[in-house]
Design a protein around this motif. Structure first.
Motif, PDB file in Angstrom:
ATOM      1  N   TRP A 128      13.885  -5.524  14.966  1.00 34.70           N
ATOM      2  CA  TRP A 128      12.748  -6.354  15.605  1.00 34.70           C
ATOM      3  C   TRP A 128      13.731  -7.817  15.685  1.00 34.70           C
ATOM      4  O   TRP A 128      13.222  -8.572  16.961  1.00 34.70           O
ATOM      5  N   GLN A 129      14.641  -8.139  15.015  1.00 34.69           N
ATOM      6  CA  GLN A 129      15.281  -9.338  15.279  1.00 34.69           C
ATOM      7  C   GLN A 129      15.961  -9.368  16.705  1.00 34.69           C
ATOM      8  O   GLN A 129      16.093 -10.403  17.348  1.00 34.69           O
ATOM      9  N   LYS A 130      16.367  -8.116  17.038  1.00 30.68           N
ATOM     10  CA  LYS A 130      16.992  -8.111  18.346  1.00 30.68           C
ATOM     11  C   LYS A 130      16.131  -8.045  19.375  1.00 30.68           C
ATOM     12  O   LYS A 130      16.544  -8.255  20.561  1.00 30.68           O
ATOM     13  N   GLU A 131      14.841  -7.682  19.152  1.00 30.55           N
ATOM     14  CA  GLU A 131      13.744  -7.410  20.225  1.00 30.55           C
ATOM     15  C   GLU A 131      12.472  -8.304  19.963  1.00 30.55           C
ATOM     16  O   GLU A 131      11.559  -7.674  19.536  1.00 30.55           O
ATOM     17  N   PRO A 132      12.616  -9.598  19.572  1.00 30.26           N
ATOM     18  CA  PRO A 132      11.530 -10.215  19.182  1.00 30.26           C
ATOM     19  C   PRO A 132      10.210 -10.299  20.050  1.00 30.26           C
ATOM     20  O   PRO A 132       9.154 -10.750  19.385  1.00 30.26           O
ATOM     21  N   SER A 133      10.335  -9.865  21.277  1.00 30.02           N
ATOM     22  CA  SER A 133       9.171  -9.928  21.940  1.00 30.02           C
ATOM     23  C   SER A 133       8.252  -8.410  21.517  1.00 30.02           C
ATOM     24  O   SER A 133       7.235  -8.397  21.990  1.00 30.02           O
ATOM     25  N   ARG A 134       8.531  -7.705  21.087  1.00 26.57           N
ATOM     26  CA  ARG A 134       7.982  -6.757  20.511  1.00 26.57           C
ATOM     27  C   ARG A 134       7.286  -6.812  19.365  1.00 26.57           C
ATOM     28  O   ARG A 134       7.652  -7.614  18.505  1.00 26.57           O
ATOM     29  N   GLU A 135       6.262  -6.050  18.846  1.00 25.25           N
ATOM     30  CA  GLU A 135       5.454  -6.123  17.765  1.00 25.25           C
ATOM     31  C   GLU A 135       6.328  -5.298  16.561  1.00 25.25           C
ATOM     32  O   GLU A 135       6.206  -4.008  16.650  1.00 25.25           O
ATOM     33  N   LEU A 136       6.352  -5.775  15.490  1.00 29.79           N
ATOM     34  CA  LEU A 136       6.989  -5.107  14.369  1.00 29.79           C
ATOM     35  C   LEU A 136       6.052  -4.065  13.963  1.00 29.79           C
ATOM     36  O   LEU A 136       6.528  -2.934  13.700  1.00 29.79           O
ATOM     37  N   SER A 137       4.866  -4.362  13.881  1.00 32.06           N
ATOM     38  CA  SER A 137       3.960  -3.079  13.596  1.00 32.06           C
ATOM     39  C   SER A 137       3.893  -1.837  14.374  1.00 32.06           C
ATOM     40  O   SER A 137       3.950  -0.882  13.893  1.00 32.06           O
ATOM     41  N   ARG A 138       3.935  -2.262  15.559  1.00 36.75           N
ATOM     42  CA  ARG A 138       4.221  -1.081  16.613  1.00 36.75           C
ATOM     43  C   ARG A 138       5.648  -0.449  16.562  1.00 36.75           C
ATOM     44  O   ARG A 138       5.675   0.723  16.454  1.00 36.75           O
ATOM     45  N   MET A 139       6.632  -1.326  16.112  1.00 39.24           N
ATOM     46  CA  MET A 139       7.869  -0.540  15.810  1.00 39.24           C
ATOM     47  C   MET A 139       7.937   0.339  14.703  1.00 39.24           C
ATOM     48  O   MET A 139       8.906   1.660  14.637  1.00 39.24           O
ATOM     49  N   LEU A 140       7.134  -0.233  13.611  1.00 36.18           N
ATOM     50  CA  LEU A 140       6.924   0.764  12.659  1.00 36.18           C
ATOM     51  C   LEU A 140       6.555   2.097  12.613  1.00 36.18           C
ATOM     52  O   LEU A 140       6.937   3.241  12.302  1.00 36.18           O
ATOM     53  N   VAL A 141       5.442   2.206  13.577  1.00 39.51           N
ATOM     54  CA  VAL A 141       4.725   3.570  14.052  1.00 39.51           C
ATOM     55  C   VAL A 141       5.698   4.191  14.939  1.00 39.51           C
ATOM     56  O   VAL A 141       6.173   5.295  14.862  1.00 39.51           O
ATOM     57  N   GLU A 142       6.581   3.476  16.033  1.00 40.47           N
ATOM     58  CA  GLU A 142       7.275   4.345  16.838  1.00 40.47           C
ATOM     59  C   GLU A 142       8.351   4.782  16.028  1.00 40.47           C
ATOM     60  O   GLU A 142       9.081   5.915  16.373  1.00 40.47           O
ATOM     61  N   SER A 143       8.902   4.080  15.036  1.00 37.96           N
ATOM     62  CA  SER A 143      10.054   4.741  14.019  1.00 37.96           C
ATOM     63  C   SER A 143       9.712   6.075  13.479  1.00 37.96           C
ATOM     64  O   SER A 143      10.510   6.735  12.583  1.00 37.96           O
ATOM     65  N   PHE A 170       0.891  -1.304   0.005  1.00 39.32           N
ATOM     66  CA  PHE A 170      -0.010   0.065   0.064  1.00 39.32           C
ATOM     67  C   PHE A 170       0.956   1.167  -0.172  1.00 39.32           C
ATOM     68  O   PHE A 170       0.337   2.439   0.175  1.00 39.32           O
ATOM     69  N   LYS A 171       2.202   0.849  -0.298  1.00 36.38           N
ATOM     70  CA  LYS A 171       3.162   1.988  -0.490  1.00 36.38           C
ATOM     71  C   LYS A 171       3.113   3.094   0.827  1.00 36.38           C
ATOM     72  O   LYS A 171       3.300   4.354   0.919  1.00 36.38           O
ATOM     73  N   LYS A 172       3.113   2.523   2.229  1.00 33.16           N
ATOM     74  CA  LYS A 172       3.014   2.997   3.239  1.00 33.16           C
ATOM     75  C   LYS A 172       4.396   3.371   3.801  1.00 33.16           C
ATOM     76  O   LYS A 172       4.949   4.318   4.633  1.00 33.16           O
ATOM     77  N   ILE A 173       5.179   2.287   3.469  1.00 32.43           N
ATOM     78  CA  ILE A 173       6.785   2.331   3.677  1.00 32.43           C
ATOM     79  C   ILE A 173       7.350   1.828   2.469  1.00 32.43           C
ATOM     80  O   ILE A 173       6.833   1.315   1.603  1.00 32.43           O
ATOM     81  N   THR A 174       8.672   1.830   2.590  1.00 27.04           N
ATOM     82  CA  THR A 174       9.721   1.343   1.429  1.00 27.04           C
ATOM     83  C   THR A 174      10.072  -0.316   2.027  1.00 27.04           C
ATOM     84  O   THR A 174      10.104  -0.193   3.231  1.00 27.04           O
ATOM     85  N   PRO A 175      10.616  -1.037   0.965  1.00 23.74           N
ATOM     86  CA  PRO A 175      11.137  -2.107   1.413  1.00 23.74           C
ATOM     87  C   PRO A 175      12.522  -1.744   2.588  1.00 23.74           C
ATOM     88  O   PRO A 175      12.777  -2.597   3.543  1.00 23.74           O
ATOM     89  N   GLN A 176      13.128  -0.853   2.145  1.00 22.06           N
ATOM     90  CA  GLN A 176      14.184  -0.383   3.071  1.00 22.06           C
ATOM     91  C   GLN A 176      13.907  -0.158   4.422  1.00 22.06           C
ATOM     92  O   GLN A 176      14.437  -0.286   5.441  1.00 22.06           O
ATOM     93  N   GLN A 177      12.734   0.667   4.725  1.00 28.60           N
ATOM     94  CA  GLN A 177      12.356   1.064   5.899  1.00 28.60           C
ATOM     95  C   GLN A 177      11.767  -0.179   6.805  1.00 28.60           C
ATOM     96  O   GLN A 177      12.149  -0.511   7.707  1.00 28.60           O
ATOM     97  N   LEU A 178      11.154  -1.443   6.119  1.00 23.58           N
ATOM     98  CA  LEU A 178      10.961  -2.379   6.672  1.00 23.58           C
ATOM     99  C   LEU A 178      12.197  -3.155   7.087  1.00 23.58           C
ATOM    100  O   LEU A 178      12.151  -3.856   8.301  1.00 23.58           O
ATOM    101  N   HIS A 179      13.075  -3.315   6.265  1.00 20.66           N
ATOM    102  CA  HIS A 179      14.352  -3.908   6.532  1.00 20.66           C
ATOM    103  C   HIS A 179      14.887  -3.265   7.664  1.00 20.66           C
ATOM    104  O   HIS A 179      15.710  -4.076   8.639  1.00 20.66           O
ATOM    105  N   GLU A 180      14.922  -2.060   7.884  1.00 20.57           N
ATOM    106  CA  GLU A 180      15.426  -1.297   8.920  1.00 20.57           C
ATOM    107  C   GLU A 180      15.113  -1.637  10.230  1.00 20.57           C
ATOM    108  O   GLU A 180      15.438  -2.001  11.267  1.00 20.57           O
ATOM    109  N   VAL A 181      13.511  -1.553  10.228  1.00 19.38           N
ATOM    110  CA  VAL A 181      12.973  -1.950  11.408  1.00 19.38           C
ATOM    111  C   VAL A 181      12.878  -3.605  11.753  1.00 19.38           C
ATOM    112  O   VAL A 181      13.085  -3.812  12.822  1.00 19.38           O
ATOM    113  N   ALA A 182      13.090  -4.372  10.709  1.00 18.50           N
ATOM    114  CA  ALA A 182      12.944  -5.652  10.989  1.00 18.50           C
ATOM    115  C   ALA A 182      14.443  -6.173  11.642  1.00 18.50           C
ATOM    116  O   ALA A 182      14.414  -7.074  12.379  1.00 18.50           O
ATOM    117  N   ALA A 183      15.421  -5.520  11.095  1.00 20.04           N
ATOM    118  CA  ALA A 183      16.731  -5.904  11.835  1.00 20.04           C
ATOM    119  C   ALA A 183      16.683  -5.513  13.183  1.00 20.04           C
ATOM    120  O   ALA A 183      17.270  -6.262  14.176  1.00 20.04           O
TER     121      ALA A 183
END
Length: 79
Positions: free
Chosen positions: A32-47, A17-30
């Protein structure tokens, strides 16, 4: 149903839906890997990559996709 798969589905929808770029997802997913107990979706908002409205809209789409696949996020990812 895996919460990990639901998080990935959220990220895919956000890109589609073009709300984020693949690079932005990659950045937050990296992070998220360090903090897997957090929600990826919330981390995208927090970022600052997604607004609360974006989050709510995409979350609703994820839930709809899960319902369409009997709660199986991984099946929704395969389409």
């Amino acid at each position: 149903m895996s919460e990990h798969d639901a998080s990935l589905l959220f990220g895919v929808f956000a890109i589609q839906f073009k709300k984020i770029t693949p690079q932005q997802l990659h950045e937050v997913a990296a992070q998220w890997q360090k903090e897997p107990s957090r929600e990826l979706s919330r981390m995208l908002v927090e970022s600052g990559f997604l607004t609360e409205d974006d989050y709510n809209h995409i979350r609703a789409l994820v839930e709809e996709a899960r319902r369409a696949h009997d709660g199986d996020s991984s099946a929704a990812l395969q389409e």
